[in-house]
Design a protein around this motif. Structure first.
Motif, PDB file in Angstrom:
ATOM      1  N   VAL A  48       1.171  -1.379   0.273  1.00 16.87           N
ATOM      2  CA  VAL A  48       0.075   0.198   0.343  1.00 16.87           C
ATOM      3  C   VAL A  48       0.720   0.859  -0.061  1.00 16.87           C
ATOM      4  O   VAL A  48       0.459   2.407  -0.726  1.00 16.87           O
ATOM      5  N   PHE A  49       1.438   1.363   0.455  1.00 15.31           N
ATOM      6  CA  PHE A  49       2.992   2.542   0.773  1.00 15.31           C
ATOM      7  C   PHE A  49       3.456   2.441  -0.595  1.00 15.31           C
ATOM      8  O   PHE A  49       3.589   3.735  -0.724  1.00 15.31           O
ATOM      9  N   GLY A  50       3.876   1.165  -1.607  1.00 17.53           N
ATOM     10  CA  GLY A  50       4.373   1.921  -2.762  1.00 17.53           C
ATOM     11  C   GLY A  50       3.316   2.257  -4.084  1.00 17.53           C
ATOM     12  O   GLY A  50       3.785   2.813  -4.155  1.00 17.53           O
ATOM     13  N   ILE A  51       2.186   2.278  -3.162  1.00 20.09           N
ATOM     14  CA  ILE A  51       1.014   2.042  -4.909  1.00 20.09           C
ATOM     15  C   ILE A  51       1.220   3.774  -4.252  1.00 20.09           C
ATOM     16  O   ILE A  51       0.359   4.579  -5.571  1.00 20.09           O
ATOM     17  N   LEU A  52       0.447   4.221  -3.015  1.00 21.15           N
ATOM     18  CA  LEU A  52       0.273   5.096  -2.553  1.00 21.15           C
ATOM     19  C   LEU A  52       1.186   6.497  -3.094  1.00 21.15           C
ATOM     20  O   LEU A  52       1.242   7.224  -3.256  1.00 21.15           O
ATOM     21  N   ASN A  53       3.370   6.060  -2.895  1.00 21.34           N
ATOM     22  CA  ASN A  53       3.984   7.065  -3.719  1.00 21.34           C
ATOM     23  C   ASN A  53       3.786   6.837  -4.481  1.00 21.34           C
ATOM     24  O   ASN A  53       3.893   8.147  -5.243  1.00 21.34           O
ATOM     25  N   ALA A  54       3.808   5.687  -5.866  1.00 19.49           N
ATOM     26  CA  ALA A  54       3.751   5.997  -6.625  1.00 19.49           C
ATOM     27  C   ALA A  54       2.316   6.429  -7.290  1.00 19.49           C
ATOM     28  O   ALA A  54       2.708   7.683  -8.260  1.00 19.49           O
ATOM     29  N   LEU A  55       1.075   6.647  -7.321  1.00 16.70           N
ATOM     30  CA  LEU A  55       0.052   7.492  -7.332  1.00 16.70           C
ATOM     31  C   LEU A  55       0.023   9.128  -6.956  1.00 16.70           C
ATOM     32  O   LEU A  55      -0.194   9.689  -7.682  1.00 16.70           O
ATOM     33  N   ILE A  56       1.279   9.741  -5.427  1.00 16.62           N
ATOM     34  CA  ILE A  56       1.254  10.931  -5.642  1.00 16.62           C
ATOM     35  C   ILE A  56       2.302  11.196  -6.561  1.00 16.62           C
ATOM     36  O   ILE A  56       1.849  12.536  -6.547  1.00 16.62           O
ATOM     37  N   LEU A  57       3.368  10.504  -6.689  1.00 19.55           N
ATOM     38  CA  LEU A  57       4.391  10.911  -7.755  1.00 19.55           C
ATOM     39  C   LEU A  57       3.424  11.429  -9.682  1.00 19.55           C
ATOM     40  O   LEU A  57       3.485  12.084  -9.945  1.00 19.55           O
ATOM     41  N   MET A  58       2.694   9.853  -9.729  1.00 22.51           N
ATOM     42  CA  MET A  58       2.108  10.392 -11.029  1.00 22.51           C
ATOM     43  C   MET A  58       0.791  11.468 -10.879  1.00 22.51           C
ATOM     44  O   MET A  58       0.915  12.055 -11.407  1.00 22.51           O
ATOM     45  N   LEU A  59      -0.131  11.619 -10.156  1.00 21.84           N
ATOM     46  CA  LEU A  59      -0.245  12.821  -9.674  1.00 21.84           C
ATOM     47  C   LEU A  59       0.107  14.087  -9.726  1.00 21.84           C
ATOM     48  O   LEU A  59      -0.470  14.721 -10.785  1.00 21.84           O
ATOM     49  N   ILE A  60       1.115  14.539  -9.464  1.00 21.67           N
ATOM     50  CA  ILE A  60       2.066  15.822  -9.533  1.00 21.67           C
ATOM     51  C   ILE A  60       2.549  15.422 -10.755  1.00 21.67           C
ATOM     52  O   ILE A  60       3.219  16.989 -10.813  1.00 21.67           O
ATOM     53  N   THR A  61       3.617  14.881 -11.038  1.00 22.56           N
ATOM     54  CA  THR A  61       3.788  14.718 -12.942  1.00 22.56           C
ATOM     55  C   THR A  61       3.271  15.014 -13.607  1.00 22.56           C
ATOM     56  O   THR A  61       3.007  15.691 -14.265  1.00 22.56           O
ATOM     57  N   GLY A  62       2.069  14.549 -13.928  1.00 20.70           N
ATOM     58  CA  GLY A  62       0.499  15.040 -14.694  1.00 20.70           C
ATOM     59  C   GLY A  62       0.195  15.970 -14.054  1.00 20.70           C
ATOM     60  O   GLY A  62      -0.662  16.324 -15.461  1.00 20.70           O
ATOM     61  N   TYR A  63      -0.226  16.721 -13.260  1.00 11.10           N
ATOM     62  CA  TYR A  63      -0.228  17.580 -12.809  1.00 11.10           C
ATOM     63  C   TYR A  63       0.106  18.977 -13.969  1.00 11.10           C
ATOM     64  O   TYR A  63       0.031  19.590 -14.213  1.00 11.10           O
ATOM     65  N   PHE A  64       1.981  18.736 -13.356  1.00  9.52           N
ATOM     66  CA  PHE A  64       2.443  19.534 -13.974  1.00  9.52           C
ATOM     67  C   PHE A  64       2.881  19.543 -15.515  1.00  9.52           C
ATOM     68  O   PHE A  64       2.829  21.073 -15.876  1.00  9.52           O
ATOM     69  N   LEU A  65       2.338  18.621 -16.411  1.00 10.11           N
ATOM     70  CA  LEU A  65       2.803  18.383 -17.330  1.00 10.11           C
ATOM     71  C   LEU A  65       2.053  18.723 -18.205  1.00 10.11           C
ATOM     72  O   LEU A  65       1.593  19.822 -19.266  1.00 10.11           O
ATOM     73  N   PHE A  66       0.470  18.299 -17.435  1.00  6.32           N
ATOM     74  CA  PHE A  66      -1.143  19.982 -18.116  1.00  6.32           C
ATOM     75  C   PHE A  66      -0.736  21.031 -17.882  1.00  6.32           C
ATOM     76  O   PHE A  66      -1.574  21.651 -19.262  1.00  6.32           O
ATOM     77  N   TYR A  67      -0.671  20.920 -17.050  1.00  9.23           N
ATOM     78  CA  TYR A  67      -0.355  22.766 -16.685  1.00  9.23           C
ATOM     79  C   TYR A  67       0.241  23.659 -17.236  1.00  9.23           C
ATOM     80  O   TYR A  67       0.429  24.586 -17.950  1.00  9.23           O
TER      81      TYR A  67
END
Length: 82
Positions: A48-67
């Motif tokens: 769960v820790f690994g999945i959450l870290n990956a999800l948070i990293l993907m969300l932050i990266t996706g947000y800045f790519l979209f921005y």
């Protein structure tokens, strides 16, 4: 304008904080004293820790790519104070 850039940075920080809050919600659910069956699985916490870290990293990266794709005129690091 410096004030507009400062407001933009504040918005970015708030959105990133929201992404971390999602992870905190899941971790808080694991911290409760409820029996859900996952306490018997040996590596459930690490999974769960690994999945959450990956999800948070993907969300932050996706947000800045979209921005950067749709709002290139006002970049987060373009702080022209003059």
């Amino acid at each position: 304008n410096f004030r507009n850039h400062l407001a933009l940075i504040t918005v970015h920080i708030n959105i990133i904080t929201l992404f971390f809050a999602i992870g905190s919600f899941v971790v808080g659910a694991f911290g409760m004293n409820l029996n859900n069956g996952m306490e018997d699985i040996k590596y459930a916490m690490y999974t769960v820790f690994g999945i959450l870290n990956a999800l948070i990293l993907m969300l932050i990266t996706g947000y800045f790519l979209f921005y950067n794709k749709f709002y290139k005129s006002s970049h987060i690091l373009n702080l022209d104070i003059t």
